[in-house]
Design a protein around this motif. Sequence first.
Motif, PDB file in Angstrom:
ATOM      1  N   GLY A 132       0.313   6.321  -9.253  1.00 27.03           N
ATOM      2  CA  GLY A 132       1.228   5.189  -9.161  1.00 27.03           C
ATOM      3  C   GLY A 132       2.023   5.139  -7.877  1.00 27.03           C
ATOM      4  N   ILE A 133       1.555   5.836  -6.851  1.00 31.59           N
ATOM      5  CA  ILE A 133       2.267   5.905  -5.581  1.00 31.59           C
ATOM      6  C   ILE A 133       1.811   4.799  -4.634  1.00 31.59           C
ATOM      7  CG2 ILE A 133       2.644   7.356  -3.535  1.00 31.59           C
ATOM      8  CD1 ILE A 133       2.480   9.772  -5.503  1.00 31.59           C
ATOM      9  N   LEU A 134       0.571   4.400  -4.753  1.00 28.46           N
ATOM     10  CA  LEU A 134       0.108   3.281  -3.955  1.00 28.46           C
ATOM     11  C   LEU A 134      -0.706   2.328  -4.801  1.00 28.46           C
ATOM     12  CD1 LEU A 134      -3.131   3.673  -3.123  1.00 28.46           C
ATOM     13  CD2 LEU A 134      -2.175   5.233  -1.491  1.00 28.46           C
ATOM     14  N   TYR A 135      -0.828   1.134  -4.269  1.00 25.97           N
ATOM     15  CA  TYR A 135      -1.531   0.062  -4.948  1.00 25.97           C
ATOM     16  C   TYR A 135      -2.799  -0.262  -4.159  1.00 25.97           C
ATOM     17  CZ  TYR A 135      -2.574  -4.637  -6.653  1.00 25.97           C
ATOM     18  OH  TYR A 135      -3.207  -5.739  -7.171  1.00 25.97           O
ATOM     19  N   ARG A 136      -3.895  -0.455  -4.867  1.00 30.21           N
ATOM     20  CA  ARG A 136      -5.178  -0.802  -4.255  1.00 30.21           C
ATOM     21  C   ARG A 136      -5.501  -2.241  -4.624  1.00 30.21           C
ATOM     22  NH1 ARG A 136     -10.646  -0.829  -5.885  1.00 30.21           N
ATOM     23  NH2 ARG A 136     -12.085  -0.200  -4.232  1.00 30.21           N
ATOM     24  N   HIS A 137      -5.581  -3.090  -3.599  1.00 30.44           N
ATOM     25  CA  HIS A 137      -5.916  -4.498  -3.824  1.00 30.44           C
ATOM     26  C   HIS A 137      -7.345  -4.737  -3.349  1.00 30.44           C
ATOM     27  CE1 HIS A 137      -5.454  -8.789  -4.276  1.00 30.44           C
ATOM     28  NE2 HIS A 137      -5.933  -8.940  -3.046  1.00 30.44           N
ATOM     29  N   HIS A 138      -8.189  -5.206  -4.255  1.00 33.11           N
ATOM     30  CA  HIS A 138      -9.610  -5.416  -3.965  1.00 33.11           C
ATOM     31  C   HIS A 138      -9.920  -6.906  -3.946  1.00 33.11           C
ATOM     32  CE1 HIS A 138     -13.867  -5.907  -5.204  1.00 33.11           C
ATOM     33  NE2 HIS A 138     -14.030  -4.953  -4.316  1.00 33.11           N
ATOM     34  N   GLU A 139     -10.478  -7.384  -2.836  1.00 35.41           N
ATOM     35  CA  GLU A 139     -10.947  -8.764  -2.733  1.00 35.41           C
ATOM     36  C   GLU A 139     -12.457  -8.744  -2.841  1.00 35.41           C
ATOM     37  OE1 GLU A 139      -9.572 -11.860  -2.326  1.00 35.41           O
ATOM     38  OE2 GLU A 139      -7.587 -10.998  -2.584  1.00 35.41           O
ATOM     39  N   PRO A 140     -13.028  -9.432  -3.824  1.00 35.98           N
ATOM     40  CA  PRO A 140     -14.486  -9.406  -4.014  1.00 35.98           C
ATOM     41  C   PRO A 140     -15.223 -10.306  -3.016  1.00 35.98           C
ATOM     42  CG  PRO A 140     -13.461 -10.769  -5.691  1.00 35.98           C
ATOM     43  CD  PRO A 140     -12.351 -10.187  -4.864  1.00 35.98           C
ATOM     44  N   THR A 141     -15.132  -9.962  -1.750  1.00 35.19           N
ATOM     45  CA  THR A 141     -15.828 -10.699  -0.699  1.00 35.19           C
ATOM     46  C   THR A 141     -17.005  -9.864  -0.225  1.00 35.19           C
ATOM     47  OG1 THR A 141     -14.404  -9.711   0.983  1.00 35.19           O
ATOM     48  CG2 THR A 141     -13.692 -11.823   0.048  1.00 35.19           C
ATOM     49  N   VAL A 142     -17.767 -10.423   0.701  1.00 34.94           N
ATOM     50  CA  VAL A 142     -18.875  -9.671   1.290  1.00 34.94           C
ATOM     51  C   VAL A 142     -18.563  -9.508   2.770  1.00 34.94           C
ATOM     52  CG1 VAL A 142     -21.351  -9.644   1.741  1.00 34.94           C
ATOM     53  CG2 VAL A 142     -20.483 -10.646  -0.369  1.00 34.94           C
ATOM     54  N   PRO A 143     -18.334  -8.302   3.265  1.00 33.24           N
ATOM     55  CA  PRO A 143     -18.167  -7.058   2.515  1.00 33.24           C
ATOM     56  C   PRO A 143     -16.826  -7.057   1.770  1.00 33.24           C
ATOM     57  CG  PRO A 143     -17.677  -6.669   4.823  1.00 33.24           C
ATOM     58  CD  PRO A 143     -18.132  -8.108   4.703  1.00 33.24           C
ATOM     59  N   PRO A 144     -16.710  -6.200   0.749  1.00 31.31           N
ATOM     60  CA  PRO A 144     -15.457  -6.160  -0.012  1.00 31.31           C
ATOM     61  C   PRO A 144     -14.277  -5.769   0.880  1.00 31.31           C
ATOM     62  CG  PRO A 144     -17.151  -4.807  -1.049  1.00 31.31           C
ATOM     63  CD  PRO A 144     -17.688  -5.263   0.269  1.00 31.31           C
ATOM     64  N   GLN A 145     -13.137  -6.385   0.630  1.00 30.84           N
ATOM     65  CA  GLN A 145     -11.912  -6.044   1.358  1.00 30.84           C
ATOM     66  C   GLN A 145     -10.986  -5.290   0.426  1.00 30.84           C
ATOM     67  OE1 GLN A 145     -10.086  -9.518   3.000  1.00 30.84           O
ATOM     68  NE2 GLN A 145     -11.745  -9.885   4.444  1.00 30.84           N
ATOM     69  N   VAL A 146     -10.655  -4.078   0.812  1.00 30.75           N
ATOM     70  CA  VAL A 146      -9.745  -3.252   0.019  1.00 30.75           C
ATOM     71  C   VAL A 146      -8.525  -2.952   0.878  1.00 30.75           C
ATOM     72  CG1 VAL A 146      -9.445  -1.092  -1.226  1.00 30.75           C
ATOM     73  CG2 VAL A 146     -11.656  -2.256  -1.283  1.00 30.75           C
ATOM     74  N   THR A 147      -7.365  -3.281   0.351  1.00 22.89           N
ATOM     75  CA  THR A 147      -6.111  -3.061   1.063  1.00 22.89           C
ATOM     76  C   THR A 147      -5.225  -2.154   0.220  1.00 22.89           C
ATOM     77  OG1 THR A 147      -6.276  -5.270   2.018  1.00 22.89           O
ATOM     78  CG2 THR A 147      -4.131  -4.203   2.132  1.00 22.89           C
ATOM     79  N   TYR A 148      -4.586  -1.205   0.882  1.00 25.86           N
ATOM     80  CA  TYR A 148      -3.695  -0.266   0.210  1.00 25.86           C
ATOM     81  C   TYR A 148      -2.260  -0.536   0.654  1.00 25.86           C
ATOM     82  CZ  TYR A 148      -7.945   2.196  -0.970  1.00 25.86           C
ATOM     83  OH  TYR A 148      -9.180   2.505  -1.469  1.00 25.86           O
ATOM     84  N   SER A 149      -1.337  -0.420  -0.296  1.00 22.09           N
ATOM     85  CA  SER A 149       0.078  -0.558   0.013  1.00 22.09           C
ATOM     86  C   SER A 149       0.878   0.350  -0.913  1.00 22.09           C
ATOM     87  CB  SER A 149       0.524  -2.014  -0.152  1.00 22.09           C
ATOM     88  OG  SER A 149       0.261  -2.464  -1.458  1.00 22.09           O
ATOM     89  N   LEU A 150       2.108   0.601  -0.540  1.00 24.50           N
ATOM     90  CA  LEU A 150       2.977   1.465  -1.334  1.00 24.50           C
ATOM     91  C   LEU A 150       3.549   0.715  -2.528  1.00 24.50           C
ATOM     92  CD1 LEU A 150       5.001   3.173   1.526  1.00 24.50           C
ATOM     93  CD2 LEU A 150       3.170   4.190   0.176  1.00 24.50           C
ATOM     94  N   THR A 151       3.597   1.390  -3.659  1.00 24.81           N
ATOM     95  CA  THR A 151       4.293   0.858  -4.821  1.00 24.81           C
ATOM     96  C   THR A 151       5.782   1.142  -4.633  1.00 24.81           C
ATOM     97  OG1 THR A 151       4.119   2.929  -6.029  1.00 24.81           O
ATOM     98  CG2 THR A 151       2.327   1.320  -6.337  1.00 24.81           C
TER      99      THR A 151
END
Length: 125
Positions: free
Chosen positions: A66-85
Amino acid sequence: MSYPSKDPSPCPVSILIAVLSGPWTVSILWVLFTNGPTRFGALKRRVDGVSTKVLTERLRMLEHKGILYRHHEPTVPPQVTYSLTELGQELVFILKQLNDLAQHSYADQSKVNYESELALVLQKL
């Protein structure tokens, strides 16, 4: 990697220290704090020297805790962004305080460039 405690009710501080003491963890948190939400590739470039495997492991563990958040965009290629909770931001606040204490207490003991020294210390945590 955190090791299971033999104590059935381990100290919460010990648990937190075990999480933070993993390889590259503090560096990852610091990069996310200073750069905001960051994609995997950019994070790998900013945490100099970390392998893809270790970065992936640390990110998964930090997300699980629960220290960071993973945001996944289902695009091609997939976009994954990490940020702090919120918890991650609280941890970075504490790390900033440790940084301030270290600068105040140890600044006169070394002529080494502070930022490179901090990066080395943070990698060892």
